[in-house]
Design an enzyme around this catalytic site. Sequence first.
Site, PDB file in Angstrom:
ATOM      1  N   ILE A 167       0.992  -1.242   0.177  1.00  0.00           N
ATOM      2  CA  ILE A 167      -0.036  -0.047   0.011  1.00  0.00           C
ATOM      3  C   ILE A 167       0.888   1.242  -0.040  1.00  0.00           C
ATOM      4  CG2 ILE A 167      -1.725   1.280   1.166  1.00  0.00           C
ATOM      5  CD1 ILE A 167      -2.663  -1.293   2.597  1.00  0.00           C
ATOM      6  N   CYS A 348      14.399  18.426   8.781  1.00  0.00           N
ATOM      7  CA  CYS A 348      13.595  16.983   9.192  1.00  0.00           C
ATOM      8  C   CYS A 348      14.903  15.973   9.897  1.00  0.00           C
ATOM      9  CB  CYS A 348      13.148  16.207   8.178  1.00  0.00           C
ATOM     10  SG  CYS A 348      11.739  16.878   7.368  1.00  0.00           S
TER      11      CYS A 348
END
Length: 377
Positions: A167, A348
């Site tokens: 997915i 990040c």
Amino acid sequence: MNPETLSLSSAQEFVTNIFNRAGITANGRMASDIKVHNTKFYNRVLAQGSLGLGESYMDGWWDCEDLSQFFFLLLRARLDEAVNPATLALQSLKSKVLTLGRNDPYKIGEFHYDLSDDLYRVMLDKRMIYTCGYWQDALSLDEAQENKLQLICDKLYLEPGMRVLDIGCGWGGFLKYAAENYGIKGVGVTVSKEQASEAKKNCQGFAIDIRLEDYRETVGQFDRIVSIGMFEHVGKKNYLTFFKKAAECLTDDGIFLLHTIGNSEPSGGGTDPWIEKYIFPNSMIPSISHVATAIEGLFVMEDWHNFGPHYDKTLLSWFENFDHGWPKLQDKFDKTFYRKWKYYLLSCAGTFRARRTQLWQIVLTKHGLSNGYTSLR
């Protein structure tokens, strides 16, 4: 206090004092200090918080030799909570509202993942894996990503002929690796047109079906399911829908592995406003309670593995590749994009270094494996 009406000297003093609390000096000598080129920077940060910090960097108002360490120091000291709390609260509320409903699932594909395959070829490893690598015993990004793929295959206990659903399959890297090494049959779904097109090419010659579709449209039964770096785009309101779909598609004796960034903050935290606007619109980082609540009654949690610090090194490697490969990209992108992408990757990195965000691999089964599950690292 109205930040927009503060005098320059007052705003500068206020921001400077906040930075000093984290060991950051404006116009100082350390690599983690900032160099301010436009004094409007101080009022902008006070008025707009994280969004103003990022936008002023894109505009060239300030620089920092070691941007990732700047963010590590800033976030470790929780200075993001000290600047304009009203703005932060409003953004958090906005993030919650945006992630409650069924947003256009293809928006993130068009905005971020369809940006340019050339960009991602330059930035990523040879398999184009756009998620955290596993750096245990790895000496390069290619090795770290292959370690991660192997770790996932091991945790899934793959066997030849198994039917595997990915997915959010990206450019097909995991399915191709699993087919090459374990002889599985795969289905990959993605909402990115560019990824779907490239994944079909990458997976030619294997029993792999790549589909441009939202996970909610996926049907079929699978022995194994993986979702690697896609759950961050699902949204809190859709978590139960996501896990119900996974349970529907998983065989009774199957295994589901979820690989996702995790939020260390209490349930309900929002996405950073700059990241929301410029990198990942309508995204949300789940908390432990978000996941736990959504899987109750659907899955048995067999294993929960956190290797968040590995994302710091992964992001630094991505920036090194991006920076080194910039001459190949500068005809497509301008200098503002370069500063935006640098800010994205290195901010990040600092966030993971400060342990404000995590990287989780969660192994789930529908009823619990009869002989138990052996956790692997």
